[in-house]
Design an enzyme around this catalytic site. Sequence first.
Site, PDB file in Angstrom:
ATOM      1  N   TYR A  82     -13.274  -0.739   1.397  1.00  0.00           N
ATOM      2  CA  TYR A  82     -12.057   0.044   1.164  1.00  0.00           C
ATOM      3  C   TYR A  82     -11.602   0.740   2.446  1.00  0.00           C
ATOM      4  O   TYR A  82     -10.423   0.669   2.824  1.00  0.00           O
ATOM      5  CB  TYR A  82     -12.319   1.079   0.065  1.00  0.00           C
ATOM      6  CG  TYR A  82     -11.111   1.907  -0.290  1.00  0.00           C
ATOM      7  CD1 TYR A  82     -10.112   1.402  -1.108  1.00  0.00           C
ATOM      8  CD2 TYR A  82     -10.969   3.211   0.195  1.00  0.00           C
ATOM      9  CE1 TYR A  82      -9.003   2.156  -1.439  1.00  0.00           C
ATOM     10  CE2 TYR A  82      -9.863   3.970  -0.123  1.00  0.00           C
ATOM     11  CZ  TYR A  82      -8.882   3.448  -0.946  1.00  0.00           C
ATOM     12  OH  TYR A  82      -7.780   4.203  -1.257  1.00  0.00           O
ATOM     13  N   SER A  86      -4.955   5.680   3.366  1.00  0.00           N
ATOM     14  CA  SER A  86      -5.887   6.621   2.758  1.00  0.00           C
ATOM     15  C   SER A  86      -6.515   7.458   3.856  1.00  0.00           C
ATOM     16  O   SER A  86      -6.566   7.035   5.022  1.00  0.00           O
ATOM     17  CB  SER A  86      -6.974   5.863   1.985  1.00  0.00           C
ATOM     18  OG  SER A  86      -8.035   6.728   1.611  1.00  0.00           O
TER      19      SER A  86
END
Length: 548
Positions: free
Chosen positions: A434, A421
Amino acid sequence: MRTVESGGVRLAVFEEGPADAPTVLLVHGYPDTHTVWDDVAAALATRFHVVRYDVRGAGQSDAPRGTAAYRLPLLKDDLFAVADAVSPDRPVHVVAHDWGSIQAWEAVTEPGAHERIASYTSISGPCLDHVAYWMRRRPTPRHLRQVLKQQLHSWYILAFHVPVLPELLWRTVIAKRWPRLLHRIEHVPPRPGHPAPTMAADAARGVSLYRANVRARMGRPRERHTQVPVQVISPRHDHYVTPALTKGLDRWAPNLWRRNLYAGHWSALLRDGAQVARMVTELVDGGPGPRHAPLVVVTGAGSGIGRAAAQAFAATGAEVVVCDIDEEAARATGGHAYQVDVSDEAAMRKFADEVVTRHGVPDIVVNNAGVGHAGSFLATTTEEWQRVLDVNLWGVIHGCQVFGRLMAERGEGGHIVNVASAAAYLPVKSLAAYSTSKAAVLMLSDCLRAEVGARGIGVSTICPGLVATNITRTTTFSGADAAEQERRRASATKAYRRRNFGPEKVAAQILRAVAGDRATVPVTPEAKAGLALARLTPALLRNAARHT
């Protein structure tokens, strides 16, 4: 061991495996003896009658005097003499390496050879006549570069034509240091029985192979065709024989397979012998039948980027295996579908075993499965940390381990794609768990790329950015009750939809990353800009994180 005579020379022949099985005849090169085949022979002997012999002038075979005694026609006669002695009623399958391969080409291209040789696997040793014709091809800039490159790799051939000095160096210096040289150049650890104690004398005599044959064949090549099925294994890290030497080989051997092995000239036998044995077995069984379409495995393929990637690979003609924790969603994607929890190591190992058994070792693996979570570090519970790391990090680790090891052991290369990401390099205080998991995936990928690159395995990290997928509908939020969770999910889903960047665009970048062997691939404009800022002005990003 037995002795076979050929032209007044006694050859030491070694046999193992069931005598009534098909015979595989292994021919060693320079400056080796039959022991260089130990690993290959051990793997083949469970199923085949395996025969090795020390070529004339090497090991326990006789050493005739004079350069002329090492001409290729005599070496060819030696091979046929051994074949006739060990398998008089059935043709043999010949496997040869280095100079063993050069002399085996002499036998394989002999008229009527297909009646005595059932198949031929050549490793790092071309037919000298074919090489001469290849060098005489109509010159193009590319061909001239290939010829020059091969000549630079073949520097030792010229050196071996110098009188006396090569023999002296082998007897006094090189043979003693040979294990150390192999370890340094090709990472082959020292091993008992290699090199043979006769190496210094064998290598000194073996210089005659070059002097007796190279100039004569380069100057007056003959047209040498064969009807024998031929498999050429090209070690991709060979410092002496370049793959370009197989160009145009179809002209001489129409029943031809080309195989790549990510190994060096000697490590192909001394480290990856089991893979050579596998390739030989495939040829004996009727040909390796190379897969026309790559086999692709995609995790988390039930929706979003995983589904788009699986379908994009399928559209190129690839055979696709998909898995997801939701089996019904995986089936809806298409391909061969499995239900797998990537955070469960045992489940992933079982999945890998099923893939190999039913489909084979994958060429491409996309570790895509992931979950979303929002919350500051102090607000995120241990259980929430565990869930995020189990799927986003350990899921990738498991995929890289179970499939990466299979690719490395196969030795024919491959590619691993890990979906991370933009959060991997853009600090956001509300995405502590995350972002940490995705940053770990980015570093894991770089470390793995450095480790397996020499095995022909590429590793790419995809950093998508804001992409409209259903991860927003399953994201969890620290400190929020059920109603608040649903409100935040709906808000995030709406925002991502307005962004209007679909997963199919990420899938296209995944295909490009594999084709171009790209290391880190930011996808959306914000992901690209963020990576540039992370590299150029990391302090600015750290300050900005305080306000996000």
